[in-house]
Enzyme design. Structure first.
Site, PDB file in Angstrom:
ATOM      1  N   LYS A 162       1.645  -0.247   0.732  1.00 38.77           N
ATOM      2  CA  LYS A 162       2.877   0.499   0.495  1.00 38.77           C
ATOM      3  C   LYS A 162       2.855   1.144  -0.894  1.00 38.77           C
ATOM      4  CE  LYS A 162       4.346  -0.195   4.567  1.00 38.77           C
ATOM      5  NZ  LYS A 162       5.229  -1.179   5.151  1.00 38.77           N
TER       6      LYS A 162
HETATM    7  C1  LIG Z   1       5.627  -1.985   6.407  1.00 42.91           C
HETATM    8  C2  LIG Z   1       6.859  -1.792   7.189  1.00 42.91           C
HETATM    9  C3  LIG Z   1       7.722  -2.852   7.521  1.00 42.91           C
HETATM   10  C4  LIG Z   1       7.369  -4.306   7.338  1.00 42.91           C
HETATM   11  O1  LIG Z   1       7.024  -4.681   6.085  1.00 42.91           O
HETATM   12  P1  LIG Z   1       6.087  -5.981   5.868  1.00 42.91           P
HETATM   13  O2  LIG Z   1       6.189  -6.163   4.391  1.00 42.91           O
HETATM   14  O3  LIG Z   1       4.715  -5.609   6.338  1.00 42.91           O
HETATM   15  O4  LIG Z   1       6.673  -7.098   6.622  1.00 42.91           O
HETATM   16  C5  LIG Z   1       8.905  -2.567   8.166  1.00 42.91           C
HETATM   17  N1  LIG Z   1       9.232  -1.319   8.508  1.00 42.91           N
HETATM   18  C6  LIG Z   1       8.426  -0.274   8.244  1.00 42.91           C
HETATM   19  C7  LIG Z   1       8.876   1.090   8.626  1.00 42.91           C
HETATM   20  C8  LIG Z   1       7.204  -0.475   7.593  1.00 42.91           C
HETATM   21  O5  LIG Z   1       6.415   0.571   7.368  1.00 42.91           O
END
Ligand SMILES: *Cc1c(COP(=O)(O)O)cnc(C)c1O
Length: 381
Positions: A187
């Site tokens: 991210k």
């Molecule tokens: C990455 C993501 C999540 C979940 O996040 P994690 O930290 O991997 O649990 C939820 N929603 C979206 C749109 C994402 O891209």
């Protein structure tokens, strides 16, 4: 073409700020778990970044979604509207609450939830709308907030891909009743695993905080009046997160630069590839620079991704619509825009360490793969 022969990944974290210093403090002091000083520091810095009153750090973005939905009162029998074009966690979190995700189609411009498709999906059981700011481009919030107000629904922003994105000059996350972020390693900023809920509704923050720590009674220690969760963020994660947040504007600028390079080298190929659109009211953060193959390209999307991989370039398919996945197929709906985007979309390498040479190389290989396909179809009957 200096980068030929090197593998170019889709994502790559950058940890060039105070991460080591802050993590070192955790190790030196022994404050590794959730009670150290970096958790509240990261929470308050993140809340002020998003322009909200409160932030609640969690063990993941998925945990943040689950807690936010519970704190907003979602339970068994409820329905929550969810865009089908998203990471599966958005829908799974609704299921964790015993509720049902009701899928909504995308609009063509930004690929986000189509505001004009929302009202047809509202029923007597609908409690709220989850909006996903897909790939870092904010959804069109004003019409969505207006529909929600008219029907008495909450709006939860899943901003897991959109740290720092802006809608009409305001950062996402604080535009609805609550917002969530992810700090997974791919991210925009990362804590390894981690997440955050932001909200200005005090009772929502309080309830999320309470359920995050096993539901322990705040005034009677080790008394548990409800079944809660261990969804806490550790001090180690928060130490990394705080350092990452300090440098977020540099990360966003680097991604904007990468997107500009893609624009430059894909500019003359609109007959093969549709580039991501950016609405005049949006500040796109380009979590992933994602393109759409033109219908004239006869080569299958997966084959094009394969061709890129052979040349050392990692790509990702655009999210498969969640309503087409086995656990959600019983929803039995057809959402044609999302399905079309998903079948022809490719996410390209997008991160801070990319050089202009690498982006040019990715574009050359991509164009060659697509053009081969376009020609094949032009000469075939
Ligand atoms: C990455 C993501 C999540 C979940 O996040 P994690 O930290 O991997 O649990 C939820 N929603 C979206 C749109 C994402 O891209």
């Amino acid at each position: 073409m200096a980068q030929r022969g090197h593998f170019i990944p889709v994502s790559h974290p950058v940890l060039d700020g105070n991460e080591k210093l802050y993590v070192g403090e955790c190790l030196d002091t022994g404050w590794l778990s959730a009670n150290g000083r970096f958790v509240p520091l990261f929470e308050s810095a993140f809340a002020s970044y998003c322009g909200t009153m409160h932030a609640v750090a969690t063990s993941s973005g998925t945990a943040a979604l689950h807690l936010a939905l519970l704190a907003l009162g979602v339970g068994p029998g409820d329905e929550v509207l969810v865009p089908t074009l998203t990471y599966v966690a958005t829908a799974n979190a609704v299921r964790y609450c015993g509720a049902t995700p009701v899928f909504v189609d995308s609009e063509w411009q930004t690929w986000n939830i189509d505001p004009s498709a929302i009202e047809a999906r509202i029923s007597a059981k609908t409690r709220g709308i989850i909006v996903v700011h897909l790939y870092g481009h904010p959804a069109d919030m004003d019409p969505i907030l207006e529909i929600a107000r008219r029907h008495g629904l909450f709006v939860l922003e899943d901003a897991a891909q959109a740290h720092g994105a802006q809608y009409k000059g305001r950062r996402v996350g604080g535009l609805g009743d609550a917002g969530i972020f992810s700090f997974f390693g791919n991210k925009l900023i990362t804590t390894g695993e981690g997440g955050m809920i932001v909200t200005s509704r005090e009772e929502v923050a309080e309830r999320a905080r309470w359920l995050r720590g096993q539901g322990m009674d705040p005034t009677r220690h080790y008394w548990f009046p409800v079944i809660g969760f261990n969804y806490r963020m550790t001090n180690l994660q928060a130490a990394v997160g705080l350092a990452q947040l300090e440098r977020i504007e540099a990360r966003l600028a680097e991604r904007r630069q990468v997107a500009q390079w893609y624009e430059r080298y894909l500019d003359r190929f609109e007959h093969l590839l549709q580039r991501p659109s950016c609405q005049p009211w949006a500040r796109h953060t380009f979590w992933l620079y994602s393109v759409l193959l033109d219908r004239s390209v006869a080569i299958d999307r997966d084959e094009i991704m394969h061709a890129l991989r052979w040349r050392g370039i990692e790509t990702r398919p655009v999210f498969y619509p969640v309503h087409t996945m086995p656990p959600y197929r019983s929803a039995n709906c057809s959402l044609p825009v999302a399905e079309a985007i998903a079948s022809r979309g490719i996410s390209l390498p997008t991160h801070s360490l990319l050089t202009e040479d690498q982006v040019r190389y990715v574009c050359e290989v991509l164009i060659a793969a697509c053009a081969g396909g376009a020609r094949t179809r032009a000469v075939s009957p």
